[in-house]
Motif scaffolding. Structure first.
Motif, short mmCIF file in Angstrom:
data_model
loop_
_atom_site.label_atom_id
_atom_site.label_comp_id
_atom_site.label_asym_id
_atom_site.label_seq_id
_atom_site.Cartn_x
_atom_site.Cartn_y
_atom_site.Cartn_z
N UNK A 1 45.37 44.38 40.20
CA UNK A 1 46.20 45.22 39.33
C UNK A 1 46.61 44.47 38.07
N UNK A 2 46.95 43.17 38.26
CA UNK A 2 47.31 42.34 37.10
C UNK A 2 46.12 42.16 36.16
N UNK A 3 44.92 42.21 36.74
CA UNK A 3 43.70 42.04 35.94
C UNK A 3 43.26 43.35 35.30
N UNK A 4 44.05 44.41 35.48
CA UNK A 4 43.74 45.69 34.87
C UNK A 4 42.83 46.59 35.68
N UNK B 1 45.06 41.38 51.90
CA UNK B 1 44.73 42.65 51.24
C UNK B 1 45.77 42.97 50.17
N UNK B 2 47.05 42.78 50.50
CA UNK B 2 48.12 43.06 49.55
C UNK B 2 48.07 42.11 48.36
N UNK B 3 47.88 40.81 48.63
CA UNK B 3 47.84 39.82 47.54
C UNK B 3 46.66 40.05 46.61
N UNK B 4 45.49 40.37 47.20
CA UNK B 4 44.30 40.61 46.37
C UNK B 4 44.50 41.86 45.52
N UNK B 5 45.13 42.89 46.08
CA UNK B 5 45.39 44.11 45.31
C UNK B 5 46.31 43.82 44.13
N UNK B 6 47.37 43.03 44.37
CA UNK B 6 48.28 42.64 43.28
C UNK B 6 47.54 41.90 42.17
N UNK B 7 46.64 41.01 42.58
CA UNK B 7 45.87 40.23 41.59
C UNK B 7 44.98 41.16 40.76
N UNK C 1 34.85 32.89 44.26
CA UNK C 1 34.53 34.22 44.80
C UNK C 1 35.36 35.33 44.15
N UNK C 2 36.62 35.04 43.74
CA UNK C 2 37.46 36.08 43.15
C UNK C 2 36.93 36.48 41.77
N UNK C 3 36.53 35.45 40.97
CA UNK C 3 35.95 35.76 39.66
C UNK C 3 34.66 36.54 39.82
N UNK C 4 33.86 36.15 40.80
CA UNK C 4 32.60 36.83 41.07
C UNK C 4 32.87 38.29 41.49
N UNK C 5 33.89 38.46 42.34
CA UNK C 5 34.27 39.80 42.80
C UNK C 5 34.71 40.68 41.62
N UNK C 6 35.53 40.09 40.74
CA UNK C 6 36.02 40.83 39.58
C UNK C 6 34.87 41.27 38.67
N UNK C 7 33.90 40.39 38.54
CA UNK C 7 32.71 40.70 37.73
C UNK C 7 31.93 41.88 38.33
#
Length: 507
Positions: free
Chosen positions: A464-467, A456-462, A428-434
């Motif tokens: 941000x790391x993904x640009x 929410x905080x952890x997903x935001x950090x992820x 789901x995270x890869x799908x969300x990023x797409x």
């Protein structure tokens, strides 16, 4: 008298003209309850604004959380640039109420962090209500909690006019009685300083300051200036200075209150001693005598709100003054997202009562502290003559009592309901990023809702790391910072907002 005048930048569209006409006609006819049933995105806030313009009455708009209240306040300010739109929410960034847990013999002292900017906005709201009629106050449920008496507050106002005679020492004394603090080094909100015949004061409800020059006992000149840069804005003929806190009391009131507090103290001590509860008797005497000494010397004490019934001369069991008492009789209340706000208004009293009852039973507070409380729902209804409920999904209370239910289904933008698509949790995270990348390419923004603040905080950090330009929003973020985050989303300074419950209503 200044009239409500909405900006010409927007015009009613879709179902809005009919809804405005129906709600305004119902309020004008004197109906007590009416409901605006508007689908999500149909411009219910705009309809409220145009309804206020049509009925020309002061309005209280109640929202169920600070973030939604802040957003509503900003939108109403856009609609009414020439009128007073005020913001009234709890001024605590952090609040731990006083409590006692008998099972563990654990006393938790009141601990709080007060936001001075919100305190200034609250004082601005009360002063506007006492000086003009073209006022819209956007509030959270803080509006049903205790405030000082509006009569006492109005009496403490200090009015200075050029050419009038005012004893300088009397002016300084009145400022101190109104809880202003003298500081000859640094000028700040709720402070004043004196150098010879020149007094400078920064009112508690403003970010600018005033310089008053005396010639003997005559006010020679009043100057409006910036306390940081010293830039002079204007020279004035008169100046109105409101009290620095919401609880202000005159010396005769304090003297009378101390006698009443002492009488109640002796009564409570006698009750504990008759029950052979010497610890509680000693505890209540020690705590109350300290508070009485502070009141006598300073006119104020920490926890002064617990003596509000005695200070205001109210009968036992009666409710305190609230923001609602500052409004004129013909005001109208708009309850935004009423399916959430109405149950919240009803639930405030019970939780407060159970905590305070324990404090009274174990000698931490006098019984009169029970009357420093939020309004019960029946008391709230008795003080408000007309209500407009606003919701996409109004509850049974709103629907069964409203004489008029106006539906607003067509969005002014013409946008239909979005297609809802269920996807598996796998990847789901890869799908969300797409999906976020697709929205970025289209110049659009993305809202993401999670189950918890940590998530929410952890997903935001992820992200941000993904640009990805992302922010998170939840209840632990400073109230005024939340407003900035939503504004930045609209301006496109970031592309993704990750939140929890806050994102479900009204954004």
């Amino acid at each position: 008298m200044q009239a409500f005048h909405a900006t010409d930048q927007y015009a009613p569209m879709g179902d809005q003209p009919r809804a405005i006409e129906e709600i305004a006609a119902s309020v004008t006819a004197g109906n007590r309850f009416q409901t605006l049933l508007g689908a999500t995105g149909t411009g219910k806030t705009a309809t409220m604004a145009w309804t206020i313009e049509k009925i020309q009455r002061p309005a209280l708009v109640i929202a169920h959380n600070k973030t939604l209240a802040a957003q509503l306040c900003n939108e109403f300010r856009e609609f009414f640039p020439e009128n007073a739109v005020e913001y009234f929410v709890s001024y605590y960034d952090y609040y731990q109420p006083e409590a006692y847990i008998p099972q563990a013999d654990l006393y938790i002292e009141k601990d709080s962090s007060q936001n001075d900017d919100i305190a200034r906005l609250r004082l601005s709201a009360t002063s506007s209500l006492l000086t003009r009629r073209d006022v819209v106050v956007v509030a959270s449920v803080s509006c049903i909690y205790g405030l000082g008496s509006p009569e006492e507050w109005r009496e403490r106002v200090l009015i200075l006019e050029v050419g009038e005679e005012h004893d300088r020492d009397d002016v300084l004394r009145k400022l101190i009685e109104s809880q202003y603090v003298r500081n000859d080094t640094v000028l700040g909100r709720g402070r004043f300083r004196v150098k010879g015949d020149v007094m400078e004061v920064q009112p508690a409800n403003q970010e600018t300051a005033y310089r008053i020059s005396f010639f003997g006992d005559d006010v020679e000149q009043i100057t409006h200036f910036d306390p940081l840069t010293g830039e002079v804005y204007a020279r004035l003929d008169n100046l109105v200075i409101w009290p620095a806190t919401e609880y202000v009391t005159s010396k005769p009131t304090i003297e009378r209150a101390i006698d009443d507090i002492r009488a109640e103290l002796e009564q409570q001590v006698a009750k504990f001693e008759s029950e052979n509860r010497m610890l509680e008797a000693h505890r209540i005497r020690q705590r109350t005598e300290y508070d009485m000494e502070m009141l006598k010397e300073l006119g104020f004490t920490s926890g002064i709100e617990n003596y509000s019934r005695i200070l205001e001369g109210r009968a036992p069991g009666t409710h305190p003054f609230t923001l609602i008492d500052y409004f004129p009789d013909d005001f109208v209340v708009f309850v935004d997202e009423s399916h959430q706000t109405v149950p919240q208004l009803g639930g405030m009293y019970e939780g407060d009562r159970s905590r305070k009852q324990t404090l009274v039973d174990y000698g931490f507070r006098l019984p009169s502290a029970l009357d420093n409380r939020p309004l019960r729902f029946d008391e709230f209804l008795s003080k408000v003559k007309q209500l407009v409920f606003v919701s996409a999904t109004p509850g049974a209370f709103e629907l069964t009592r409203s004489k008029v239910i106006s539906e607003q289904l067509i969005r002014p933008t013409g946008i239909v309901d979005p297609e809802v698509e269920m996807r598996p949790t796998k990847n789901q995270i890869d799908d969300l990023l797409n999906e976020i990348r697709h929205r970025e390419e289209a110049g659009e923004r993305t809202l993401i809702t999670t189950l918890t603040k940590k998530m929410a905080e952890d997903l935001t950090d992820y992200l941000l790391e993904a640009g990805v330009r992302a922010r998170y929003l939840h209840s632990e973020i400073n109230t005024l910072d939340r407003i900035g985050i939503i504004r930045e989303l609209r301006l496109g300074e970031y592309d993704v907002l990750v939140g929890v419950n806050l994102l479900r209503e009204g954004l």
